[in-house]
Motif scaffolding. Structure first.
Motif, PDB file in Angstrom:
ATOM      1  N   ALA A   1       1.274   6.835  -6.700  1.00 40.30           N
ATOM      2  CA  ALA A   1       0.173   7.747  -6.996  1.00 40.30           C
ATOM      3  C   ALA A   1       0.590   9.193  -6.729  1.00 40.30           C
ATOM      4  CB  ALA A   1      -1.052   7.380  -6.167  1.00 40.30           C
ATOM      5  N   MET A   2       1.305   9.417  -5.626  1.00 36.91           N
ATOM      6  CA  MET A   2       1.797  10.756  -5.308  1.00 36.91           C
ATOM      7  C   MET A   2       2.788  11.240  -6.367  1.00 36.91           C
ATOM      8  SD  MET A   2       3.941  11.967  -1.931  1.00 36.91           S
ATOM      9  CE  MET A   2       5.314  10.934  -2.428  1.00 36.91           C
ATOM     10  N   GLN A  46       0.820  -1.203   0.000  1.00 37.89           N
ATOM     11  CA  GLN A  46       0.000   0.000   0.000  1.00 37.89           C
ATOM     12  C   GLN A  46       0.857   1.258   0.000  1.00 37.89           C
ATOM     13  OE1 GLN A  46      -3.434   0.053  -0.250  1.00 37.89           O
ATOM     14  NE2 GLN A  46      -3.018   2.215  -0.627  1.00 37.89           N
ATOM     15  N   ASP A  59       0.712   4.102  -2.824  1.00 42.28           N
ATOM     16  CA  ASP A  59       0.473   5.508  -2.480  1.00 42.28           C
ATOM     17  C   ASP A  59       1.617   6.396  -2.965  1.00 42.28           C
ATOM     18  OD1 ASP A  59      -1.881   4.765  -1.275  1.00 42.28           O
ATOM     19  OD2 ASP A  59      -1.056   4.738   0.759  1.00 42.28           O
TER      20      ASP A  59
END
Length: 358
Positions: A124-125, A117, A121
């Motif tokens: 995605a950032m 995860q 994340d």
């Protein structure tokens, strides 16, 4: 099966290493004693001996060392599986810090839930960061392009007046006023699109009579429509709703401006109705409408019809309409109806705060 968390895997690894060391040591001990009983029973201590024989101490030591080595091998493999995601994440972070915004963390093997995860994340950032930087470069270029023309015209005309080349007659002053007004509207559109893109556009919803708002706006635009050869027909259903009247008028005005730029002179229809659940506002003209390949991109900032048919425009008007509709919890759509072009705003009759209309 649900993946184990990092803490669970660490606990299990510690317990597993401990048990593996004990079990492997016992296995080696039993194996060594079996060999001694088979080939050298005299080396084993007597049954009533208080301490093991020297050879037995040696066996214990060797078995513990062998068990520890085997357990360490297993522990190293387990630790590597858990550390690899953090290493690839650190490498990607260092690459981004050095300016390589396209760097991403990748998983080559299954990882604990938290690590997977965290990498997802992080990626995605990184995607959002790369897009934001690209958008800044693109927006700076497009904004400079859009501002250049009106600023150049204003500067040239004012310089001509200052040098006596042009006389400041009413026609010239009106032209300058139009350029300044267009520049002000462009700046406002840029501000609104920026606020919408960052999610910071603040609405001031109040209870309004939708038909009255549209009628008031129609009185302001009738002259411009008439000068451009357009007629106006309104199909309004009286009803009260909750919305930001300033932003709502801004959205409808942007749709009318879009018609003036791209549609052939015709009778422009503005329709509005309020039902129990939603508000529907449509601006309808007689085309020629947008090409099919352009409709999906038309509501994005700086997307304009000149990319397709050579006509001019800033490419911000429809983006402003979409943003205002979405800020009200609704949407804007475009479709062809029986040869007509229709832009339609659909939004809830009641705003997000729960304030309703009677």
């Amino acid at each position: 099966m649900k993946a184990q968390s990092l803490s669970q895997r660490l606990n299990l690894a510690i317990v597993g290493i401990t048990l593996a060391t004990l079990i492997l040591s016992l296995v080696f001990v039993f194996a060594a004693y079996g060999l001694l009983f088979q080939f050298a029973p005299k080396l084993i201590s007597a049954e009533n001996a208080l301490f093991p024989a020297p050879v037995e101490w040696a066996i214990y030591s060797v078995c513990v060392v062998l068990g520890s080595i085997a357990a360490s091998v297993v522990a190293t493999r387990v630790a590597r599986r858990m550390v690899e995601p953090l290493e690839t994440l650190a490498e990607a972070a260092r690459a981004i810090a050095d300016g390589n915004l396209s760097a991403r963390a990748t998983l080559v093997a299954p990882a604990p839930t938290e690590a997977s995860q965290m990498i997802a994340d992080f990626n995605a950032m990184a995607d959002r960061l790369e897009k934001a930087v690209d958008d800044i470069v693109t927006w700076n270029s497009l904004i400079a392009h859009e501002l250049r023309t009106p600023v150049t015209i204003l500067k040239g005309r004012l310089q001509g007046i200052a040098e006596g080349v042009f006389q400041p007659d009413p026609a010239l002053l009106q032209s300058l006023h139009q350029q300044a007004d267009g520049l002000a509207r462009l700046v406002e559109d840029l501000r609104v699109v920026s606020l919408l893109d960052s999610g910071r556009l603040q609405l001031r919803p109040v209870e309004i009579d939708l038909a009255s708002e549209i009628e008031g706006l129609a009185r302001l635009i009738e002259r411009d429509l008439d000068k451009a050869g357009f007629g106006l027909r309104m199909t309004l259903t009286s009803g009260r709703c909750v919305a930001d009247p300033v932003r709502l008028r801004q959205a409808v005005l942007a749709l009318v401006d879009n018609t003036l730029k791209y549609a052939e002179p015709c009778v422009l229809e503005i329709a509005a109705r309020v039902s129990d659940a939603e508000v529907v506002i449509s601006v309808i003209d007689q085309g020629p409408g947008m090409p099919e390949g352009f409709t999906k991109r038309a509501f994005e900032p700086f997307r304009r019809a000149e990319d397709v048919d050579g006509k001019s425009g800033s490419g911000l008007g429809l983006a402003v309409v979409r943003g205002i509709a979405e800020a009200h919890g609704g949407e804007v759509t475009y479709e062809r109806r029986d040869g007509l072009s229709a832009f339609t705003i659909v939004m809830p009759r009641m705003n997000r705060s729960g304030l309703g209309a009677e």
